[in-house]
Design a protein around this motif. Sequence first.
Motif, PDB file in Angstrom:
ATOM      1  N   ASN A  16       0.883  -1.301  -0.054  1.00  0.00           N
ATOM      2  CA  ASN A  16       0.451  -0.087  -0.180  1.00  0.00           C
ATOM      3  C   ASN A  16       0.987   1.231  -0.079  1.00  0.00           C
ATOM      4  OD1 ASN A  16      -1.277   2.323   1.356  1.00  0.00           O
ATOM      5  ND2 ASN A  16      -3.094   0.787   1.149  1.00  0.00           N
TER       6      ASN A  16
ATOM      7  N   LYS B 199       0.468   4.135   1.203  1.00  0.00           N
ATOM      8  CA  LYS B 199       0.497   4.377   2.645  1.00  0.00           C
ATOM      9  C   LYS B 199       1.722   3.672   3.869  1.00  0.00           C
ATOM     10  CE  LYS B 199      -3.829   6.308   2.916  1.00  0.00           C
ATOM     11  NZ  LYS B 199      -5.538   6.180   3.686  1.00  0.00           N
TER      12      LYS B 199
ATOM     13  N   ARG C 269      -1.511  -5.973  12.219  1.00  0.00           N
ATOM     14  CA  ARG C 269      -1.676  -4.967  11.096  1.00  0.00           C
ATOM     15  C   ARG C 269      -1.298  -3.800  12.823  1.00  0.00           C
ATOM     16  NH1 ARG C 269      -7.076  -1.287   9.626  1.00  0.00           N
ATOM     17  NH2 ARG C 269      -6.532  -0.716  12.574  1.00  0.00           N
TER      18      ARG C 269
ATOM     19  N   HIS D 193       2.060  -2.928  11.454  1.00  0.00           N
ATOM     20  CA  HIS D 193       2.235  -3.027  10.235  1.00  0.00           C
ATOM     21  C   HIS D 193       3.446  -4.012  10.214  1.00  0.00           C
ATOM     22  CE1 HIS D 193      -0.699  -0.590   8.551  1.00  0.00           C
ATOM     23  NE2 HIS D 193      -0.247   0.550   9.077  1.00  0.00           N
TER      24      HIS D 193
ATOM     25  N   GLN E 265      -0.878  -5.448  -2.430  1.00  0.00           N
ATOM     26  CA  GLN E 265      -2.122  -4.645  -2.793  1.00  0.00           C
ATOM     27  C   GLN E 265      -3.219  -5.632  -4.264  1.00  0.00           C
ATOM     28  OE1 GLN E 265      -3.291  -2.172  -1.011  1.00  0.00           O
ATOM     29  NE2 GLN E 265      -2.302  -3.298   0.571  1.00  0.00           N
TER      30      GLN E 265
ATOM     31  N   GLU F  18      -2.771 -10.453  -2.265  1.00  0.00           N
ATOM     32  CA  GLU F  18      -2.960 -10.488  -0.863  1.00  0.00           C
ATOM     33  C   GLU F  18      -1.983 -11.469   0.083  1.00  0.00           C
ATOM     34  OE1 GLU F  18      -7.256 -11.226   0.857  1.00  0.00           O
ATOM     35  OE2 GLU F  18      -8.157  -9.441   0.165  1.00  0.00           O
TER      36      GLU F  18
END
Length: 962
Positions: free
Chosen positions: A587, A589, A636, A643, A649, A652
């Motif tokens: 991801n 971010k 997470r 994380h 993404q 998976e």
Amino acid sequence: MTQFDTNTPFFASNSTFIEELYDRYLQNPASVDASWRDFFRDTTNGTSSPAKRGASWAQIRSKVIGAEMTEDGGRTAEKKTSSSDIRHLPSGGEAAIHDSIRAIMMVRAYRVRGHLMANLDPLGIEVGSHHPELDPASYGFTDADMEREIFLDGSLGIKKAKLRDIVSILRQTYCGHIGVEFMHIQDPEQKAWIQKKFESDRGNFRLANEHKKEAWRTLVEVEAFEQYLQLKYPSTKRFSVQGGDAMLPGLEAVIHTAAKLGVKEIAIGMPHRGRMNVLTTIMGKPYVEMFSLFQGNVDFPEWVETSGDVKYHLGTSVDRETPYGKIHLSLLANPSHLEAVDPVVVGKVRAKLDIVGDAEKNSVMGLMMHGDAAFAGQGVVAETLALSELRGYRTGGTIHIIVNNQIGFTTSPKYSRFTPYPTDVAKAVQAPIFHVNGDDPEAVVYVCRLAMEFRQQFKRDTVVDIFCYRKYGHNESDEPMFTQPIMYKAISKKPLPAEIYSQRLVDEGTITQADVDAKFAEFKAFFDKQYDAAKNFKPNKADWLEGQWSGFIKPQGEHPQGETGVDVKKLKEIGLALSKAPPIKANPKIIRQLEAKQKMMETGSGIDWTTGEALAFGSLLKEGHGVRLSGQDSGRGTFSQRHSVLVDQDTEERYIPLNNLGGEQKQYEVIDSSLSEFAILGFEYGYSLGQPNSLTLWEGQFGDFANGAQVIIDQFIASGEIKWLRMSGLVMLLPHGYEGQGPEHSSARLERYLQLCGEDNMQVVNTTTPANYFHALRRQLVRKFRKPLIIMTPKSLLRHKLAVSTLDDMAKGTQFQTVIGETEQLKKNDAIRRVIICSGKVYYDLFETRAAQKIDDVAIIRMEQYYPFPARELAAELKRYKNAEVVWCQEEPQNMGAWTFVHPRIEDVLESLGRPDRVRYTGRPEAASPACGYLKIHEKQQKALVEQALAPAKAALKAAKA
């Protein structure tokens, strides 16, 4: 399969059944019986294509369902079918085909429901009930049909036989002293395995003579011991196994079969009933030591500091010799909280499996005994069963043996559960369930062997439900006739299992009555000698710090902090490995976060909370210690902060940076757990018992969610070492801090842990810096002893601009700080008017408000560790401020948090400094709920308590009164 309706004509109701059966055949031919498989194949000329399903079904319907029942039970055929069209069904027309299908369906009904007619209750009170699906009449058969020959084509191992003989075989197989439930299992191979075992043996589970004598000797030893205890200690609680004696030969059967199949170690959990016999007969605890316990003596040397526990809670371990080699047994100690030990057992098993690297889970297993009422009633049973097939918790299957006394204390089953058995909860994990009559030890041995074979073959949980009774009440001084007069009238007239089995073996010529009398006399003489020797018995060793715990010590005096610092170069290497771009499509971010972490490593500053945690984990992994973290959403992180598992993404696919540090390292295992606290915390505690050289952590989604596991905290974590001499280094991460999130997401209930502190039993900390968190985690493994660690972890501090550290704060020579003194430049120490002692997140509220108001005569001391209480370190800080009043500030209400714990201890420190000062409280007033549910009220309260702590003395007193 769809259950057929026995209240309507046979073929009218079962066209749908056969059609659904055919659908299953098309999807997976192995999922239906061989006879049905052959029939469907031959009827449709081998056609099994779903595209041709309609035409194929028409063929079947015309050949099988094409006959209707007449009112008088006769048959008329719509269409004649030649025998050449159906090669594997009988010749003779549709009538013979219909007989065959109906008989096969009856066979299936016995596989599903036969246990309902089994002879299970030794008292004869709960007799097997008639069930319409087990009645040949439900399938259209009349009395006249009983002599009819029926074609079964291999079902039950029969080509063809008279209907009467088929029914007899079915009842012999499924309705004797054993009732089996297995048709709920969805895996065809597992179901077929059990079916084949039962249908090939057909109820013939008798033992070879030498095995009969082994079972008999065990029963006699158990009964002789019980008789001796009743003679010598008639009013002493022992939770006698009498009535359920067959459990002991059953356990021996499990152990011997396990050893034969390659198991090297078994972890055992059990309740009170029968524990004295398991300790002696199975675990080999010397009878002299057991009698010494009954005489009120301790079972550990005088130099061992322990409060001990009652004898029916105690555990032990032993290496047992079997005909198939040595096997290690460990019986876990447990409290009176029924079934609480269950997850602890499987957690320890998982640790042992991980130590030996047994991915197939052949070498170590769990064995649990249960009471019937507890198995059905305690929620932790279902929670523990639910773990059996989850990643991170699999152990290859546990054997569950239920000592089914048909009563719970004084409550009859009809008042404590809806179902006829206590075992239905096990169907949720598709465990096979074997019900067995406890008066038939050979049947018990048979199913226990079968259960063990099934476990080793399929690595699944298995249940053995021994129907029995208890001779006395809940304990030996209880009067059961108050509440169960009918049951206890039957029990009073009934010979015990050892007597019944002895007579049976005498009658069949395996032993003689002289053998029986001699064996009882032999045990009586042996127990007399052991009893006399017990008067002078002195234990010379304690059952602890052996095996994986060899080399550990019990700390004396103040705990050393240990060498927790790490070379900065190594920390940078670990940090850069963690922050490099992953080989997956992460991801965006996450990529930005990794870039920020890389900058932290390059500059050596700005280390946030989760980076400090990752560096602690990574450094331990590189030093040869495993790290295991579990909890709800731990990969997470509840607050999207950790994380430690990155997810592609597109696919998976999972990537774990901590397992890719480069070079040699141990494994980091992080598990997003099931939505359970009780079982998961128990599992991790058990894991910590079996794996002392790994860091084992459980994380609450929010800290107060741990109250769902309070039994584990109270009975195991806080008191396990002092009661049972069992150390644990388990870490509990409990998010805590008042952020305006309401009553259930603010407090981790710190006060509960502090109330449990005593006798150096655990550590409770509330750290304010990533570096101190780093050191707290690492010191769990660098010292030669283990203590549970309770950490109040933050929420807002995870990203707070001030809650950061440097790599130098974690470098060689640094260590955990139990107390952090004032860090800012204020007035001279003599001019400081007030010292605020606080802990955790409120420090930053105080710090920022003090700076904003330019207050320079109030010092703030952070208590990073509550217990063991850092009196020396706190005294050193308070000594600097001779003229200052002392205030304790907390976010929690006055009746919660740390106030009642620290108040007398801080005053003791002041007294040691020659200061008679009283400590003043600032914080929220007493409350019933941990926090308010409205943000505006929260903000107002938070502002008030901070200003009250910092305000001049008179204003503070006025505010406190208001």
